[in-house]
Motif scaffolding. Sequence first.
Motif, short mmCIF file in Angstrom:
data_model
loop_
_atom_site.label_atom_id
_atom_site.label_comp_id
_atom_site.label_asym_id
_atom_site.label_seq_id
_atom_site.Cartn_x
_atom_site.Cartn_y
_atom_site.Cartn_z
N VAL A 2 0.84 -1.20 0.00
CA VAL A 2 0.00 0.00 0.00
C VAL A 2 0.88 1.26 0.00
CG1 VAL A 2 -1.68 1.34 1.32
CG2 VAL A 2 -1.97 -1.13 1.08
N GLU A 3 1.88 1.27 0.85
CA GLU A 3 2.76 2.44 0.95
C GLU A 3 3.56 2.64 -0.33
OE1 GLU A 3 3.21 1.93 5.79
OE2 GLU A 3 4.83 1.32 4.45
N LEU A 4 4.00 1.55 -0.93
CA LEU A 4 4.74 1.64 -2.18
C LEU A 4 3.86 2.21 -3.30
CD1 LEU A 4 7.13 1.14 -4.04
CD2 LEU A 4 6.49 -1.28 -4.14
N GLU A 5 2.63 1.76 -3.35
CA GLU A 5 1.72 2.28 -4.38
C GLU A 5 1.46 3.77 -4.17
OE1 GLU A 5 -0.66 1.53 -7.89
OE2 GLU A 5 1.05 0.60 -6.89
N ALA A 6 1.27 4.18 -2.92
CA ALA A 6 1.07 5.60 -2.63
C ALA A 6 2.30 6.42 -3.02
CB ALA A 6 0.77 5.79 -1.14
N LEU A 7 3.48 5.90 -2.73
CA LEU A 7 4.71 6.59 -3.10
C LEU A 7 4.82 6.70 -4.62
CD1 LEU A 7 7.46 7.84 -2.64
CD2 LEU A 7 8.40 5.53 -2.36
N ARG A 8 4.50 5.63 -5.32
CA ARG A 8 4.58 5.64 -6.78
C ARG A 8 3.76 6.80 -7.36
NH1 ARG A 8 5.56 0.92 -8.60
NH2 ARG A 8 4.05 -0.04 -7.19
N TRP A 9 2.54 6.97 -6.82
CA TRP A 9 1.66 8.00 -7.39
C TRP A 9 2.02 9.39 -6.91
CZ3 TRP A 9 -0.45 6.94 -11.66
CH2 TRP A 9 -0.77 5.61 -11.97
N LEU A 10 2.62 9.52 -5.76
CA LEU A 10 3.15 10.82 -5.35
C LEU A 10 4.26 11.26 -6.29
CD1 LEU A 10 3.31 10.67 -1.44
CD2 LEU A 10 2.04 12.31 -2.80
N VAL A 11 5.13 10.32 -6.64
CA VAL A 11 6.24 10.62 -7.56
C VAL A 11 5.70 10.97 -8.94
CG1 VAL A 11 8.20 9.61 -8.79
CG2 VAL A 11 7.95 9.24 -6.33
N LEU A 12 4.80 10.16 -9.46
CA LEU A 12 4.27 10.40 -10.81
C LEU A 12 3.46 11.70 -10.86
CD1 LEU A 12 3.24 6.76 -11.80
CD2 LEU A 12 5.12 8.13 -12.75
N SER A 13 2.74 12.01 -9.79
CA SER A 13 1.99 13.26 -9.75
C SER A 13 2.93 14.45 -9.79
CB SER A 13 1.12 13.32 -8.48
OG SER A 13 0.50 14.57 -8.35
N ALA A 14 4.01 14.40 -9.02
CA ALA A 14 4.98 15.49 -9.02
C ALA A 14 5.62 15.63 -10.40
CB ALA A 14 6.05 15.24 -7.96
N ALA A 15 5.99 14.50 -11.00
CA ALA A 15 6.61 14.55 -12.33
C ALA A 15 5.63 15.10 -13.37
CB ALA A 15 7.08 13.15 -12.72
#
Length: 389
Positions: free
Chosen positions: A290-303
């Motif tokens: 769950v935390e990895l998926e949340a991190l993935r989308w935080l990164v992609l959103s910023a990018a």
Amino acid sequence: MDFSLTEEERQTRDWARNFVQREIMPMEPEVLRRERAHQPGITADELAELKNKARRFGFWGIQTPEEYGGMGLSAVLASLIEAELGHSFVPFRFGGSADNILFHANQEQQREYLLPTIEGERISCFAITEPGAGSDLTAIRTTARKDGSDWVINGEKTFITGGNEADFTMVFAITDPGKGVNGGVTCFLADRDAGWKSEYIDTMGQWGPAALVFDEVRVPERNILGELGQGFALAMQWIGRGRYLLPARAVGACERLMELAMQHARNRVTFGQPIADRQAIQWMIADSAVELEALRWLVLSAAWQVDQGMDSRQAQSMAKLFGGIKANEIVDRMLQIHGGMGYTRELPIERWYRELRLLRIYEGTDEIQRRTIARNLLKGHVSVRGFLG
């Protein structure tokens, strides 16, 4: 919302994935062996060969503009590629890049510094952090005084990434104390031949930063990068150039660590059952996923916000903060799943454990990210509703 990749983006990402699996991961046992013998894990010649091999397939300068020979890829695709590189602890990055502020160089400086750096003929480092001025960049004490047509630099920088290998540095010094940071700090391009020295700083991980010492180092006025007194703006641009790429690499590391832990959990049998059947193990896997998926989308959103030309500083700070904290929690759980073997140096998990700890410190500590995030919210610069409003 369409979260899918284009066919071209998918092919580019997959090429990077295959390169990591085919060319980089096989080096891991030897890299570990060397590091544990206190030797460089990968040599300069090996790095150059890997970069040249990728270049022969057109993989060069991921985010370098095409007019400078790069690929000019989007921030989103760059973050996906960084995640693929994160699947291995071998310290490798594709070649053909240069610090973003070097693109402010004039034509003469571009010929002498920017273009050779892109080509891999020269190595740069960014020198602003000082022993008494870490996150507080307004507290720098390094000075540069005018002497004829030269500037004479005196001071010390610390924790400079690449400072031991660089043959020139972008060093920031006070040129007008009366004007403060906004108008009184200048960036200079200083060749190592000018006389500055570097000293290796030993750390708990494999990151080997340097302390740089400037003792009456002379630089010609033509080596001012940008404009006199406008160095602080350049420094802020460098610091905010791509903070999302740090947690992007952590995404790849956590993916690999989880894959290793799940494989171990399926194979490790206790009391007649694989430990993968134990609820305690399953919860560690579930929480991490769950935390990895949340991190993935935080990164992609910023990018994505970077690609859209939006002010992405809040998103990047959130990704950096969450990435540092959660990557450390995930690697700790994955080590726990491996038990005693995870704590040994026979497996690479302890190496990742030490390496990921750095993510909470360099290029903006957790505390600085929290300060930035809270300040932006409290001053009304951003909304708790996010960029969607």
